[in-house]
Design a protein around this motif. Structure first.
Motif: not given
Length: 206
Positions: A73, A77, A81, A96, A100, A172
């Protein structure tokens, strides 16, 4: 006997009997007990699959190399996202998201979209359930039957049907090479800066 120190989203190479080597993304964020989870797909006539599903025993000796990869990550950002995954490509995405959830300030004020594609409903073996982050989750079936009421088609198509500003998004993507190539082309053509597309392609092997 040494714990693997890794960033959420990275992978390890597992080396088994006869030196056979396979890459697996770690499906959890780092834990104090050093535990790591791997999502392993059963591949027909797969040499490593045969070991995992027919021969593996507790206390078997396997060698790990890693951590590897740059699928982690980025804190700078933009507004949205996006996580795109197909099949077991959900593994690093889950890692990920766990990170978060443990560090929600990294996505404070940002929208999180997760799209996961599979061929059959029973392949959705995980559902996001987090206490500190809000996620827009979409399960996408590529071979949808009459009894499927959710999204159908490919994850990249389903993403482009969502309402968001692609120019203020970071993506991602993890899964098949075909999905990643298609998603990159489609999203960049729609206005996504190429520098904000991070990917980890899963290459099929026996």
């Amino acid at each position: 006997g040494q714990a693997v120190r890794f960033l959420p989203g990275q992978y390890v190479d597992v080396i088994g009997k006869g030196g056979i080597r396979r890459s697996y993304s770690i499906a959890n964020s780092p834990r104090q007990d050093g535990y790591i989870a791997l999502y392993i797909k059963k591949v027909e006539a797969g040499e490593m699959s045969h070991y995992w599903f027919n021969e593996a025993q507790i206390n078997d000796l396997l060698r790990l190399e890693g951590p590897l990869g740059t699928f982690f990550f980025r804190e700078d950002s933009p507004d949205t996202v996006v996580f795109l995954a197909t099949g077991t490509g959900i593994a690093p995405v889950k890692a990920l998201l766990e990170h978060l959830d443990e560090n929600p300030e990294e996505v404070d004020g940002r929208r999180i979209l997760v799209l996961w594609g599979n061929r059959r409903p029973e392949e959705f073996f995980w559902r996001p359930d987090f206490a500190n982050i809000d996620i827009g989750f979409t399960a996408v079936l590529s071979q949808a039957g009459h009894d499927w009421s959710g999204a159908s088609g490919y994850v990249q198509d389903a993403l482009l049907e969502a309402e968001f500003d692609v120019t203020k998004t970071i993506v991602y993507a993890c899964g098949s090479e075909v999905m990643i190539q298609s998603a990159r082309e489609m999203l960049c053509e729609a206005g996504l800066p190429e520098s904000r597309f991070y990917s980890d392609a899963f290459v099929s092997s026996n």
